[in-house]
Design a protein around this motif. Structure first.
Motif, PDB file in Angstrom:
ATOM      1  N   PHE A 104      17.415  32.716  97.481  1.00  6.45           N
ATOM      2  CA  PHE A 104      16.431  32.053  96.651  1.00  6.45           C
ATOM      3  C   PHE A 104      15.581  33.071  95.901  1.00  6.45           C
ATOM      4  O   PHE A 104      15.061  34.003  96.487  1.00  6.45           O
ATOM      5  N   ILE A 106      12.558  34.528  94.696  1.00  2.88           N
ATOM      6  CA  ILE A 106      11.128  34.430  95.021  1.00  2.88           C
ATOM      7  C   ILE A 106      10.308  34.962  93.843  1.00  2.88           C
ATOM      8  O   ILE A 106      10.696  35.908  93.186  1.00  2.88           O
ATOM      9  N   THR A 107       9.191  34.317  93.579  1.00  4.93           N
ATOM     10  CA  THR A 107       8.256  34.878  92.596  1.00  4.93           C
ATOM     11  C   THR A 107       6.971  35.221  93.324  1.00  4.93           C
ATOM     12  O   THR A 107       6.731  34.752  94.426  1.00  4.93           O
ATOM     13  N   THR A 108       6.157  36.015  92.677  1.00  2.55           N
ATOM     14  CA  THR A 108       4.863  36.295  93.281  1.00  2.55           C
ATOM     15  C   THR A 108       3.920  35.152  92.931  1.00  2.55           C
ATOM     16  O   THR A 108       4.152  34.417  91.976  1.00  2.55           O
ATOM     17  N   GLU A 109       2.859  35.002  93.693  1.00  2.32           N
ATOM     18  CA  GLU A 109       1.892  33.947  93.386  1.00  2.32           C
ATOM     19  C   GLU A 109       1.167  34.289  92.090  1.00  2.32           C
ATOM     20  O   GLU A 109       0.879  35.438  91.811  1.00  2.32           O
ATOM     21  N   ARG A 164       1.892  14.898  92.090  1.00  5.36           N
ATOM     22  CA  ARG A 164       2.277  16.298  91.945  1.00  5.36           C
ATOM     23  C   ARG A 164       1.214  17.068  91.142  1.00  5.36           C
ATOM     24  O   ARG A 164       0.800  18.153  91.542  1.00  5.36           O
ATOM     25  N   THR A 204      -1.761  18.000  93.214  1.00  2.00           N
ATOM     26  CA  THR A 204      -1.672  19.074  94.206  1.00  2.00           C
ATOM     27  C   THR A 204      -1.513  20.440  93.536  1.00  2.00           C
ATOM     28  O   THR A 204      -1.338  21.438  94.212  1.00  2.00           O
ATOM     29  N   MET A 205      -1.556  20.454  92.196  1.00  2.00           N
ATOM     30  CA  MET A 205      -1.479  21.743  91.500  1.00  2.00           C
ATOM     31  C   MET A 205      -2.896  22.204  91.170  1.00  2.00           C
ATOM     32  O   MET A 205      -3.793  21.389  91.014  1.00  2.00           O
ATOM     33  N   PRO A 206      -3.082  23.537  91.060  1.00  2.00           N
ATOM     34  CA  PRO A 206      -4.440  24.033  90.783  1.00  2.00           C
ATOM     35  C   PRO A 206      -4.839  23.820  89.317  1.00  2.00           C
ATOM     36  O   PRO A 206      -5.089  24.774  88.592  1.00  2.00           O
ATOM     37  N   SER A 251      -9.669  12.600  95.720  1.00  2.00           N
ATOM     38  CA  SER A 251      -9.318  12.528  97.134  1.00  2.00           C
ATOM     39  C   SER A 251      -9.866  11.246  97.737  1.00  2.00           C
ATOM     40  O   SER A 251     -10.934  10.797  97.349  1.00  2.00           O
ATOM     41  N   SER A 265      -2.086  18.328 102.037  1.00  3.73           N
ATOM     42  CA  SER A 265      -1.898  18.791 100.666  1.00  3.73           C
ATOM     43  C   SER A 265      -3.078  18.410  99.760  1.00  3.73           C
ATOM     44  O   SER A 265      -2.927  18.359  98.551  1.00  3.73           O
ATOM     45  N   THR A 266      -4.224  18.139 100.332  1.00  4.25           N
ATOM     46  CA  THR A 266      -5.514  17.890  99.650  1.00  4.25           C
ATOM     47  C   THR A 266      -5.625  16.541  98.929  1.00  4.25           C
ATOM     48  O   THR A 266      -6.618  16.276  98.262  1.00  4.25           O
ATOM     49  N   LYS A 275      -4.664  24.588  97.033  1.00  3.62           N
ATOM     50  CA  LYS A 275      -3.689  24.178  96.014  1.00  3.62           C
ATOM     51  C   LYS A 275      -2.895  25.369  95.468  1.00  3.62           C
ATOM     52  O   LYS A 275      -1.782  25.210  95.000  1.00  3.62           O
ATOM     53  N   GLN A 276      -3.525  26.549  95.508  1.00  2.21           N
ATOM     54  CA  GLN A 276      -2.810  27.727  95.007  1.00  2.21           C
ATOM     55  C   GLN A 276      -1.814  28.271  96.023  1.00  2.21           C
ATOM     56  O   GLN A 276      -1.050  29.179  95.708  1.00  2.21           O
ATOM     57  N   ILE A 325       0.056  26.010  98.092  1.00  4.09           N
ATOM     58  CA  ILE A 325       0.995  24.977  98.522  1.00  4.09           C
ATOM     59  C   ILE A 325       1.770  24.370  97.361  1.00  4.09           C
ATOM     60  O   ILE A 325       1.443  24.572  96.196  1.00  4.09           O
ATOM     61  N   LEU A 359       3.911  20.459  96.849  1.00  5.43           N
ATOM     62  CA  LEU A 359       4.277  19.203  97.505  1.00  5.43           C
ATOM     63  C   LEU A 359       5.432  18.524  96.788  1.00  5.43           C
ATOM     64  O   LEU A 359       5.404  18.355  95.576  1.00  5.43           O
ATOM     65  N   THR A 360       6.449  18.156  97.550  1.00  9.12           N
ATOM     66  CA  THR A 360       7.492  17.284  97.016  1.00  9.12           C
ATOM     67  C   THR A 360       7.288  15.945  97.695  1.00  9.12           C
ATOM     68  O   THR A 360       7.575  15.793  98.876  1.00  9.12           O
ATOM     69  N   SER A 391       8.954  22.054  92.642  1.00  9.39           N
ATOM     70  CA  SER A 391       7.974  22.509  93.637  1.00  9.39           C
ATOM     71  C   SER A 391       8.025  24.015  93.838  1.00  9.39           C
ATOM     72  O   SER A 391       7.117  24.595  94.416  1.00  9.39           O
ATOM     73  N   LEU A 392       9.124  24.641  93.396  1.00  9.15           N
ATOM     74  CA  LEU A 392       9.307  26.064  93.679  1.00  9.15           C
ATOM     75  C   LEU A 392       9.188  26.913  92.429  1.00  9.15           C
ATOM     76  O   LEU A 392       9.622  28.061  92.401  1.00  9.15           O
ATOM     77  N   VAL A 400       6.642  28.268  91.082  1.00 12.45           N
ATOM     78  CA  VAL A 400       5.976  29.530  91.441  1.00 12.45           C
ATOM     79  C   VAL A 400       6.017  29.675  92.957  1.00 12.45           C
ATOM     80  O   VAL A 400       6.175  28.691  93.674  1.00 12.45           O
ATOM     81  N   GLY A 401       5.899  30.906  93.396  1.00 11.72           N
ATOM     82  CA  GLY A 401       6.084  31.178  94.812  1.00 11.72           C
ATOM     83  C   GLY A 401       4.902  30.809  95.664  1.00 11.72           C
ATOM     84  O   GLY A 401       4.046  31.612  95.961  1.00 11.72           O
ATOM     85  N   ARG A 402       4.827  29.551  96.058  1.00 10.65           N
ATOM     86  CA  ARG A 402       3.798  29.142  96.993  1.00 10.65           C
ATOM     87  C   ARG A 402       4.287  29.498  98.390  1.00 10.65           C
ATOM     88  O   ARG A 402       5.486  29.463  98.656  1.00 10.65           O
ATOM     89  N   SER A 403       3.345  29.773  99.287  1.00  8.81           N
ATOM     90  CA  SER A 403       3.789  30.213 100.607  1.00  8.81           C
ATOM     91  C   SER A 403       4.087  29.048 101.543  1.00  8.81           C
ATOM     92  O   SER A 403       4.755  29.214 102.548  1.00  8.81           O
TER      93      SER A 403
END
Lengths: 264, 295
Positions: A4, A6-9, A100, A103-105, A263, B53-54, B78-79, B81, B83-84, B151-152, B154-157
């Motif tokens: 897979f 991987i990218t950095t954050e 979706r 849950t994104m910043p 929320s 997931s907030t 959020k930075q 995670i 979520l699917t 969901s992938l 960017v590289g969320r941990s």
């Protein structure tokens, strides 16, 4: 299958980038929703021809009805075009994609901004079609450049007002179908104004409603600007009504979005 | 942030109106592992994943995700995670590439970075041929794969998967499992919910079983299987109606225990048969046990 990648954050998207993405998305939706786009262009043409050639002769045998009716048709089409926003917003809120985004910043409420901008673009296109067809069937205006600009400014404000109102309706509605039927009801409001016939020709009790509802000053302001007998008070009433409804709808939208998509 | 636990949940309670959905949930998810939350419909799985997931605020208790509090430090969570969700969250009107690029831009990538990333992911998820087709035309399995790819971007941990294979056919399910295992091998912490014992078994390092808002069991697949893996003994009356079912651990010793325990409670006419446990038995067994422990 390879490993897979991987990218950095990364850091969060800027407000500008977020808005640009959502506006681009909604514009793409508008272009690809062929049925709605065809309707948005065909409806103004059909209404213009219907009112000029079918009703026009009876209402004003002199043949000047086209000049009278243009502002009404512009607003009727803008109302219809804006109502699509309710359906688009309701679809986003109910099909899972909003979860979706949330849950994104990012500030997910800008998804609504995207729909509003797309609606403005669609409706300006429809307005252009109305004016184009009107000129072909005999509409003539002696308005100056500034008067045209003023009229277009009021039309833009009207579109934004109705679009935010419909966005709020889309947020409140439980499904796109419900949003669509709410939207339909509002489309009758222009008929109860000076859009198609002078209010003096209506029975007294309807006159009271027609003269004091928001659409009438908007119609009269646009008509006055395009035909050269402007009553300034109509412009102020038009601006006042639009700004009040716009602000109210915007607050309603934000509040509903936070309640539904914030929320819990 | 490299903490020992990617997710730390303590004392979570949540009600919607009068309906109590989660009752005192405690669990820790080790960093870099696959954790499965296994439970039937309505057990509270989605509510818990939404809290983590907030999306939903718990009534009480605390949750740390990647070391950040999900209520007070939502933006940092959020930075970390991705979520699917349970319903596929792709944009139907856009193509696969456009969906990926849109999410890339929203995640802070530049236009060219998003493009490169989209191509990379489409290839990895075996969607390259469908790159420029609109989502409307996609099959269920393809949608799910794209949903996961999004969901992938960017590289969320930490990756949350809410019932990732519900509604998929066997082949698509297998393909998705392979992807999840690959992702796990790359070091991402994965928290997934599922109603299938087999799925938890195949994918997870650790499994928590949730029923009626409680975590009723937690451990590795092996540990859980040894607890619930035995046959079920059915007692039927002369009309072939089930009088009683009880699980055994599959050993002679266990069988003796069951017989001793129920000696004399049923008529000698009762018919006895033995069958493999179903998921229902697992939940039944675990929830009953929980009530016994708490009483």
């Amino acid at each position: 299958m390879t490993n897979f990648p991987i990218t950095t954050e990364t850091k969060a998207a800027t407000l500008g980038a977020t808005n640009a993405v959502f506006i681009g998305r909604s514009l793409r939706h508008s272009l690809r929703n062929t049925e709605a786009l065809v309707m948005a262009i065909a409806l103004p043409i059909m209404l213009m021809l219907l009112f000029t050639y079918v009703f026009g002769g009876a209402i004003d045998p002199g043949g000047d009805y086209v000049t009278y009716v243009v502002p009404g048709i512009i607003l009727l089409c803008a109302g219809y075009g804006s109502s699509i926003t309710a359906v688009d917003v309701a679809a986003d809120m109910t099909n899972g994609i909003i979860e979706r985004f949330r849950t994104m910043p990012i500030k997910s409420i800008h998804v609504i901004t995207g729909h509003v901008v797309a609606s403005l673009a669609r409706n300006l296109l429809a307005t252009g079609v109305v004016i184009g067809v009107a000129l072909l069937v005999g509409f003539r205006s002696n308005a100056s450049f500034w008067e045209w600009l003023g009229a277009i400014g009021i039309i833009v404000l009207f579109i934004l007002t109705f679009t935010w109102l419909y966005a709020a309706i889309g947020l409140v509605a439980s499904s796109p179908a419900v949003a669509s039927s709410y939207g339909f009801a509002l489309l009758f409001v222009p008929y109860l104004s000076s859009a198609f016939v002078p209010t003096e020709t209506m029975p007294n009790w309807i006159q009271g409603v027609a003269e004091n509802q928001p659409i009438t000053p908007v119609i009269e302001a646009i008509r006055g600007l395009l035909t050269g007998n402007l009553d300034n008070s109509n412009v102020w009433w038009a601006l006042g009504w639009c700004l009040v409804i716009l602000l109210g709808s915007y607050v309603w939208c934000t509040w509903t979005f936070l309640r539904k998509a914030g929320s819990r | 942030m490299a903490t020992a636990f990617a997710i730390e949940v303590s004392g979570i309670r949540k009600s919607f109106g009068k309906q109590v959905v989660l009752k005192n949930i405690n669990l820790n998810v080790p960093t870099g592992k696959v954790f499965a939350l296994l439970g039937p419909n309505g057990a509270g799985k989605t509510t818990l994943i939404n809290i983590l997931s907030t999306l939903v605020i718990p009534d009480s208790g605390s949750v740390l995700v990647a070391g950040y509090d999900v209520v007070t430090n939502k933006e940092r969570v959020k930075q970390s995670i991705s979520l699917t969700g349970q319903s596929v969250a792709v944009d139907e009107m856009l193509t696969a590439t456009e969906n990926l690029q849109m999410m890339g831009r929203l995640s802070g990538l530049s236009a060219s970075e998003s493009r490169i990333r989209a191509t990379e992911l489409l290839k990895y998820f075996d969607l390259a041929e469908a790159a420029h087709k609109r989502m409307k035309t996609f099959s269920g399995g393809m949608r799910r794969r794209l949903d996961l790819a999004i969901s992938l971007v960017v590289g969320r941990s930490i990756l949350f998967l809410d019932e990732p294979t519900t509604g998929l056919d066997t082949r698509s399910r297998q393909a998705l499992w392979n992807i999840v295992l690959k992702l796990a091998a790359s070091g991402i912490t994965i928290f997934l919910t599922t109603q299938y014992l087999e799925e938890a078994d195949q994918l997870a390092d650790e499994i928590a079983v949730i029923a009626n808002g409680h975590i009723v069991a937690q451990g590795s697949a092996e540990e859980l299987k040894s607890r619930i893996g035995g046959e079920v003994i059915e007692l039927r009356n002369e009309n072939d109606q089930i009088i009683r079912e009880f699980p055994t651990d599959g050993s002679m010793e266990g069988l003796k225990r069951v017989l001793d325990q129920y000696n004399g409670s049923f008529s000698d006419d009762a018919r006895v048969s033995i069958r493999r446990p179903t998921m229902d038995d697992v939940f039944l067994d675990l929830t009953t046990e929980k009530q016994e422990v708490s009483s």
